[in-house]
Design a protein around this motif. Structure first.
Motif, PDB file in Angstrom:
ATOM      1  N   GLU A 162       0.831  -1.204   0.000  1.00 13.72           N
ATOM      2  CA  GLU A 162       0.000   0.000   0.000  1.00 13.72           C
ATOM      3  C   GLU A 162       0.866   1.254   0.000  1.00 13.72           C
ATOM      4  OE1 GLU A 162      -2.571  -0.289   3.360  1.00 13.72           O
ATOM      5  OE2 GLU A 162      -3.934  -1.719   2.400  1.00 13.72           O
ATOM      6  N   GLU A 180       2.277   1.685  -3.581  1.00 14.89           N
ATOM      7  CA  GLU A 180       1.323   1.935  -4.661  1.00 14.89           C
ATOM      8  C   GLU A 180       0.373   3.091  -4.371  1.00 14.89           C
ATOM      9  OE1 GLU A 180      -0.673  -1.764  -5.195  1.00 14.89           O
ATOM     10  OE2 GLU A 180       1.107  -2.806  -5.973  1.00 14.89           O
ATOM     11  N   HIS A 181       0.080   3.353  -3.102  1.00 13.01           N
ATOM     12  CA  HIS A 181      -0.942   4.358  -2.756  1.00 13.01           C
ATOM     13  C   HIS A 181      -0.502   5.193  -1.553  1.00 13.01           C
ATOM     14  CE1 HIS A 181      -3.548   2.090  -5.450  1.00 13.01           C
ATOM     15  NE2 HIS A 181      -3.333   0.999  -4.737  1.00 13.01           N
ATOM     16  N   ARG A 209      -2.881   8.139  -0.519  1.00 16.14           N
ATOM     17  CA  ARG A 209      -4.100   7.698   0.151  1.00 16.14           C
ATOM     18  C   ARG A 209      -3.798   7.181   1.550  1.00 16.14           C
ATOM     19  NH1 ARG A 209      -6.882   2.950  -2.801  1.00 16.14           N
ATOM     20  NH2 ARG A 209      -5.531   1.711  -1.467  1.00 16.14           N
TER      21      ARG A 209
END
Length: 229
Positions: free
Chosen positions: A110, A113-114, A117
């Motif tokens: 996570e 990739e993000h 967020r």
């Protein structure tokens, strides 16, 4: 294990791969705790944050368990040594394994990739630790698994319309799913902001599941909330 300042330098130089090569040549292995990535998530600049995370994920040989996991294991070891009669004959290790997998695998993915967020969701993660579930074992028609009922959730007025509420509800849904719940529900308290709450619930995937009266419950499958990620 490297200090965050060193990782910042390696990220700025885009030198994660080169550092790993040098470390291996000198007979060293790079180990990194998830708290290092958590610290990097606080970096205010997205491009620099991404570069540092890339350096960490590229150069790291071993992803350490979380500090809470390791400290918990020490406590269990001491209890086993001093009071073996307190130990379960068959330990319940399922939840421990779930969190260990999260902090050594999913969290890293996570972050890579993000990270934007994940950074926005971190305040909600901290707040969500105070959220509690009431479980209705009977389930609801079409959702035979156990339900998670939220009975205490709020966002300060100054923080509303910032995405924190959605992030908080999403984090609770994620925890509910990991605990084996399939349906998420809540019964809002009375107040003068009913229209705005209705809009918020609908935007998060919830729908009214009781006749429309004050305090009527809202709910949906846990996957409906997570689909909004």
């Amino acid at each position: 294990m490297l200090d965050n300042n060193v990782w910042s330098y390696l990220g700025d130089a885009r030198a994660g791969s080169r550092f790993k090569t040098v470390a291996h040549a000198l007979g060293h292995r790079v180990v990194t705790a998830p708290s290092v990535l958590l610290g990097v998530l606080q970096h205010p600049h997205s491009d620099m944050r991404a570069a540092i995370i890339e350096a960490i994920t590229t150069a790291t040989d071993e992803r350490l368990r979380s500090e809470a996991d390791r400290e918990g294991a020490e406590v269990v070891s001491e209890v086993h040594r001093l009071h073996p009669e307190w130990m379960r004959a068959m330990p319940h290790t399922g939840r421990e394994a779930t969190w260990r997998t999260y902090w050594t695998k999913r969290f890293w993915r996570e972050a890579a990739e993000h990270h934007d967020r994940l950074r926005d969701a971190e305040p909600a993660r901290r707040t969500a630790r105070t959220a509690r579930f009431l479980v209705d074992g009977e389930g609801r028609a079409g959702h035979p698994g156990e339900q998670a009922w939220i009975y205490n959730i709020a966002v300060a007025a100054a923080e509303r319309r910032s995405g924190l509420g959605r992030a908080l509800l999403t984090e609770v849904a994620r925890q509910a799913q990991e605990a084996g719940r399939t349906f998420l529900a809540l019964a809002p308290q009375d107040g003068d902001d009913v229209p705005s709450r209705r809009t918020f619930f609908q935007a998060c995937g919830l729908r009214m599941i009781e006749s429309e009266t004050p305090g009527a419950a809202w709910g949906c499958p846990v996957t409906d909330v997570l689909r909004g990620l």
